[in-house]
Design a protein around this motif. Structure first.
Motif, PDB file in Angstrom:
ATOM      1  N   ASP A  92      35.496  52.624  58.762  1.00  0.00           N
ATOM      2  CA  ASP A  92      36.445  52.976  57.709  1.00  0.00           C
ATOM      3  C   ASP A  92      36.744  51.786  56.809  1.00  0.00           C
ATOM      4  N   THR A  93      36.799  50.619  57.423  1.00  0.00           N
ATOM      5  CA  THR A  93      37.075  49.427  56.619  1.00  0.00           C
ATOM      6  C   THR A  93      35.938  49.191  55.632  1.00  0.00           C
ATOM      7  N   GLU A  94      34.717  49.307  56.119  1.00  0.00           N
ATOM      8  CA  GLU A  94      33.585  49.118  55.209  1.00  0.00           C
ATOM      9  C   GLU A  94      33.632  50.120  54.062  1.00  0.00           C
ATOM     10  N   ARG A  95      33.905  51.376  54.425  1.00  0.00           N
ATOM     11  CA  ARG A  95      33.981  52.415  53.411  1.00  0.00           C
ATOM     12  C   ARG A  95      35.060  52.076  52.375  1.00  0.00           C
ATOM     13  N   THR A  96      36.223  51.679  52.900  1.00  0.00           N
ATOM     14  CA  THR A  96      37.336  51.380  52.008  1.00  0.00           C
ATOM     15  C   THR A  96      37.011  50.212  51.083  1.00  0.00           C
ATOM     16  N   GLN A  97      36.459  49.155  51.665  1.00  0.00           N
ATOM     17  CA  GLN A  97      36.152  47.982  50.828  1.00  0.00           C
ATOM     18  C   GLN A  97      35.099  48.309  49.787  1.00  0.00           C
ATOM     19  N   MET A  98      34.154  49.117  50.205  1.00  0.00           N
ATOM     20  CA  MET A  98      33.108  49.542  49.288  1.00  0.00           C
ATOM     21  C   MET A  98      33.723  50.284  48.093  1.00  0.00           C
ATOM     22  N   LEU A  99      34.579  51.246  48.393  1.00  0.00           N
ATOM     23  CA  LEU A  99      35.193  52.034  47.324  1.00  0.00           C
ATOM     24  C   LEU A  99      36.092  51.162  46.450  1.00  0.00           C
ATOM     25  N   GLU A 100      36.749  50.213  47.102  1.00  0.00           N
ATOM     26  CA  GLU A 100      37.633  49.317  46.365  1.00  0.00           C
ATOM     27  C   GLU A 100      36.837  48.498  45.351  1.00  0.00           C
ATOM     28  N   SER A 101      35.714  47.965  45.789  1.00  0.00           N
ATOM     29  CA  SER A 101      34.907  47.139  44.878  1.00  0.00           C
ATOM     30  C   SER A 101      34.368  47.989  43.733  1.00  0.00           C
ATOM     31  N   LEU A 102      34.012  49.211  44.064  1.00  0.00           N
ATOM     32  CA  LEU A 102      33.468  50.095  43.042  1.00  0.00           C
ATOM     33  C   LEU A 102      34.538  50.490  42.029  1.00  0.00           C
ATOM     34  N   ALA A 103      35.728  50.829  42.551  1.00  0.00           N
ATOM     35  CA  ALA A 103      36.813  51.223  41.654  1.00  0.00           C
ATOM     36  C   ALA A 103      37.186  50.075  40.726  1.00  0.00           C
ATOM     37  N   ALA A 104      37.248  48.856  41.285  1.00  0.00           N
ATOM     38  CA  ALA A 104      37.616  47.698  40.471  1.00  0.00           C
ATOM     39  C   ALA A 104      36.561  47.454  39.393  1.00  0.00           C
ATOM     40  N   ALA A 105      35.297  47.570  39.773  1.00  0.00           N
ATOM     41  CA  ALA A 105      34.225  47.345  38.797  1.00  0.00           C
ATOM     42  C   ALA A 105      34.274  48.392  37.689  1.00  0.00           C
ATOM     43  N   MET A 106      34.579  49.623  38.056  1.00  0.00           N
ATOM     44  CA  MET A 106      34.658  50.685  37.050  1.00  0.00           C
ATOM     45  C   MET A 106      35.803  50.438  36.090  1.00  0.00           C
ATOM     46  N   LYS A 107      36.924  50.044  36.656  1.00  0.00           N
ATOM     47  CA  LYS A 107      38.075  49.769  35.801  1.00  0.00           C
ATOM     48  C   LYS A 107      37.737  48.622  34.853  1.00  0.00           C
ATOM     49  N   ALA A 108      37.113  47.586  35.381  1.00  0.00           N
ATOM     50  CA  ALA A 108      36.791  46.424  34.554  1.00  0.00           C
ATOM     51  C   ALA A 108      35.837  46.794  33.421  1.00  0.00           C
ATOM     52  N   SER A 109      34.977  47.761  33.660  1.00  0.00           N
ATOM     53  CA  SER A 109      34.065  48.114  32.577  1.00  0.00           C
ATOM     54  C   SER A 109      34.591  49.293  31.763  1.00  0.00           C
TER      55      SER A 109
END
Ligand code: HEC
Ligand code: HEC
Length: 720
Positions: A92-109
């Motif tokens: 679950d932690t891996e999943r969460t961190q993965m989604l977190e990095s993706l969400a942040a990257a999407m917001k940044a772009s």
């Protein structure tokens, strides 16, 4: 692209944002390795599954092709469809961190994640339970974002009611023709009173303005002519009105402060002095004193604080404690439908709401004082269990007659709700092991007389009138099965034992059973979903719109048989999480009656030649009794100790009621309700503390509520 991804991304984003110190993990460092580890074995260079290759991903969303692929990846990881169940699963932690990095990257772009769905209470369970309760200490103060939270309709009406009483205004404050709140909560399957759920719309503003105008005109009348001998009176207002066209700026200026004190129990702020002062002076000059006074009152009665709890810190930036006045209102509106009472107001003005202990003292005072009505606490239980919707489940005359209930008043599900309310209130009064007691009590009230409010009317929550034994007893005797044979046996203030072995707690109370039923049958899917979400903390994806969710129309089969359509693998993926939890409640029919057999249509007997008339139609519908199957199964719980088959609803309920995990899920729901928002990962420490408070106090709801209302999440607001 499905919309489902957006709210998860946003949850994670908001988590990432409130953990201010941490840099969002970069997609290249977290997301790409994740995909390499869990996906490229099937989505690689050669013969990629579904024709999707993930090995070239770099994490640079500026490449237009990548963005599209990442969005597809997000959807799959969010829904937990990928990697497939039979391959290696990320934690679950891996999943969460993965989604977190993706969400942040999407917001940044600059990708818009505009779906508000993630804010709604049904999405609360999507925040990982184990991570929440993992016991990591808070790194910093974890407040709540600045917000306006619309006060409840009853709270608005209570305010107007008090104004009418204090100034003895000639306006109706009771019954159908009273001044009603411009808004109310539409019932829904989850908590409707959420800070994010309502913004006041144009129609409501118009309504508010109409109310304000009516009250203002009554106030002007009150302050014109002779000085009344009793009741509230603002002398400066009367002077301004009397001066009429000759009113002076000084007379206008004098009105503001006393009017604020009377209406809001406080002084006007500098900004308000400036704004309303200018307004008053100009209207006085152009229209005269009376008109200016009326306009002022209208403006004040439409102020933001008439509509909202204002929970905004004084300065932008890091979390700050709410100012005493806002805090006192938040405490009052958390428990009651009234503005702060005298002691709470005094505490706020005397600076006695500064420490956590001082807030706790006020919260305890309100909770312990039986004379203070706390409708919001009862409402939590109504909405959490969802039993209050029983009266809205229509039962037709024909079906009712089949069970021997006749006449318009024979079926009165309002009593079930009222009886369940009383049960909740009586267990709250004992305040021990509240959840477990609610789940396992074998008692019920019977045809309680619903509480009346101060005005002597039944609140809108009850449509029923006083019960009469003759008219309502059939409901009791037939459905509850309690031992009330004659009027003399009946006492609406007493609890009665259900027959031995018939029932166990609210989930077997007719109020809940009927609320969780259809018009003609039980609703095992719905019941199972309730248990999965509210007790087990599970999450079930929404019913896909492509599914025609209909059970076969086969009245000669049991509900359990007809539900076999959901056993198809595609359906079962979701339905295995619901159906086996709901089916034990086949112990009852859809009126909530305990039964030992199940009655279904007897096709053969009905269509038998001897039963057909000349036209070949059956003269009589024939039924037959089938053996009852109440077995079920708990599976896939976060706490594996819970898993295993059950033989009936009692075994199911007992196992759930013993579980600490279930208790934690309950605490999560209480957090949502009293904080008016979903929990995020940073609320973990608050949830743990609240759960501990509940445990250590032997299951005291008051202790739980006190912990929540004195948490950082309740006391602190930030603008970030
Ligand atoms: C064991 C093999 C396997 C692994 C590992 C795997 N997938 Fe898949 N994936 C499939 C298959 C088979 C399909 C097509 C059939 C389906 O949709 O189930 C598919 C379909 C997809 C699709 C298209 C779904 C659609 O909407 O049609 C996406 C996107 C996807 N996978 C992403 C991922 C991601 C991201 C991972 C890693 C987290 C992953 N897959 C891991 C086998 C795999
Ligand atoms: C993605 C998850 C999912 C899948 C797949 C799914 N369902 Fe459901 N189904 C649900 C949910 C959620 C509900 C609503 C439960 C509730 O709250 O009452 C539901 C409700 C139903 C209902 C009850 C509708 C009603 O209100 O009376 C039926 C019948 C049903 N599903 C049949 C099926 C069948 C048949 C399939 C396969 C063809 C299927 N479902 C596939 C999630 C799913």
């Amino acid at each position: 692209m499905s919309m489902r991804f957006a709210w998860t991304a946003l949850i994670l984003l908001s988590v990432g944002l409130s953990a201010r110190a941490a840099e969002p993990p970069s997609l290249a460092k977290v997301g790409v390795p994740f995909v390499q580890k869990y996906c490229v074995s099937c989505h690689g260079e050669k013969k990629p599954k579904a024709d999707i290759s993930l090995h070239p991903l770099t994490g640079d969303l500026k490449k237009p092709k990548e963005l599209q692929v990442w969005q597809a990846v997000l959807a799959q990881i969010d829904s937990r469809d990928m990697p497939p169940k039979d391959s290696k699963q990320p934690t679950d932690t891996e999943r969460t961190q993965m989604l977190e990095s993706l969400a942040a990257a999407m917001k940044a772009s600059g990708v818009m994640l505009d779906d508000n769905k993630w804010l709604s209470p049904v999405k609360g369970n999507y925040v990982d339970h184990q991570l929440l309760f993992s016991g990591k200490p808070a790194k910093a103060i974890t407040g709540t974002k600045a917000r306006l939270w619309r006060i409840t309709g009853p709270a608005y009406e209570d305010y107007i009611d008090k104004l009418i009483n204090r100034f003895i205004l000639n306006l109706r404050n009771y019954g159908e023709f009273r001044l009603t709140a411009p808004w109310n909560f539409t019932p829904q399957k989850d908590f409707p009173d959420y800070a994010s759920a309502h913004r006041v719309g144009e129609a409501e503003i118009e309504y508010l303005l109409r109310n304000a105008t009516i009250v203002s005109q009554a106030m002007i009348k009150r302050h014109s002519g002779n000085v009344p001998s009793y009741g509230g009176y603002i002398k400066e207002l009367a002077t301004l009105i009397k001066a009429g066209k000759n009113a002076t700026p000084a007379q206008a200026d004098a009105v503001l402060a006393p009017t604020f004190r009377e209406l809001f129990g406080r002084e006007p702020s500098d900004r308000e002095k400036e704004r309303y002062g200018t307004f008053l002076r100009t209207t006085t000059a152009s229209l005269g004193g009376a008109e200016a006074a009326e306009q002022l009152l209208i403006a004040l009665l439409c102020q933001t604080e008439m509509i909202y709890r204002i929970e905004v810190p004084n300065q932008a930036g890091t979390p700050q404690k709410l100012d005493s006045r806002s805090l006192s209102r938040s405490v009052a509106f958390a428990l009651t439908d009234q503005v702060p009472d005298q002691p709470l107001q005094e505490a706020a003005t005397m600076g006695k709401l500064s420490t956590r202990e001082e807030v706790a003292a006020q919260v305890r005072r309100l909770l312990d004082d039986a004379k203070v009505e706390k409708p919001r606490v009862l409402r939590f239980f109504r909405e959490y269990f969802g039993y209050d919707s029983a009266p809205s489940v229509f039962k037709d005359e024909v079906t009712l007659q089949k069970i021997g209930v006749r006449g318009a008043r024979g079926w009165n599900a309002d009593f079930y709700v009222s009886d369940a309310d009383q049960l909740v209130l009586s267990l709250l009064a004992q305040d021990r092991d509240v959840l477990r007691e609610l789940l396992t009590t074998t008692k019920t009230f019977a045809m309680t007389i619903p509480p009346q409010d101060r005005r002597g009317t039944y609140s809108d929550e009850y449509r029923l009138k006083k019960p009469t034994f003759e008219q309502d007893e059939q409901t009791l005797i037939k459905i509850y099965g309690v031992a009330i044979k004659a009027r003399a046996d009946w006492d609406p203030k007493k609890t009665y034992d259900f027959p031995e072995g018939h029932r166990l707690g609210l989930l077997t109370h007719p109020a809940w059973l009927v609320a969780q039923s259809g018009n003609f049958d039980n609703h095992a899917i719905h019941r199972g979903r309730w248990i999965r979400e509210r007790l087990l903390g599970g999450r079930i994806p929404e019913l896909p719109i492509t599914v025609n969710a209909m059970l076969p129309d086969e009245p000669h089969h049991t509900l359990r048989d007809r539900m076999k359509v959901t056993r198809v693998e595609y359906c079962w993926n979701c339905h295995k999480q619901m159906d086996p939890l709901g089916l034990p409640f086949e112990q009852y029919d859809h009126f909530g009656r305990f039964r030992k057999e199940e009655m279904v249509l007897d096709r053969e007997a009905t269509n038998d030649k001897k039963n057909l008339n000349m036209k070949g139609e059956p003269r009589q519908i024939k039924f037959k009794l089938l053996a009852l199957d109440t077995t079920g199964d708990i599976s896939g719980s976060i706490d594996p100790k819970l898993d295993g088959s059950v033989k009936d609803p009692f075994e199911l309920i007992r196992r759930l009621a013993q579980s600490e995990h279930v208790e934690q899920v309950f605490v999560r729901h209480a957090f949502r309700y009293f904080l008016g928002r979903n929990e995020t990962l940073t609320d973990g420490p608050t949830l743990i503390a609240a759960h501990q408070a509940y445990r250590k106090s032997g299951g005291s709801m008051n202790a739980l509520i006190t912990a929540l209302l004195t948490s950082d999440a309740f006391l602190f607001r930030s603008t970030q």
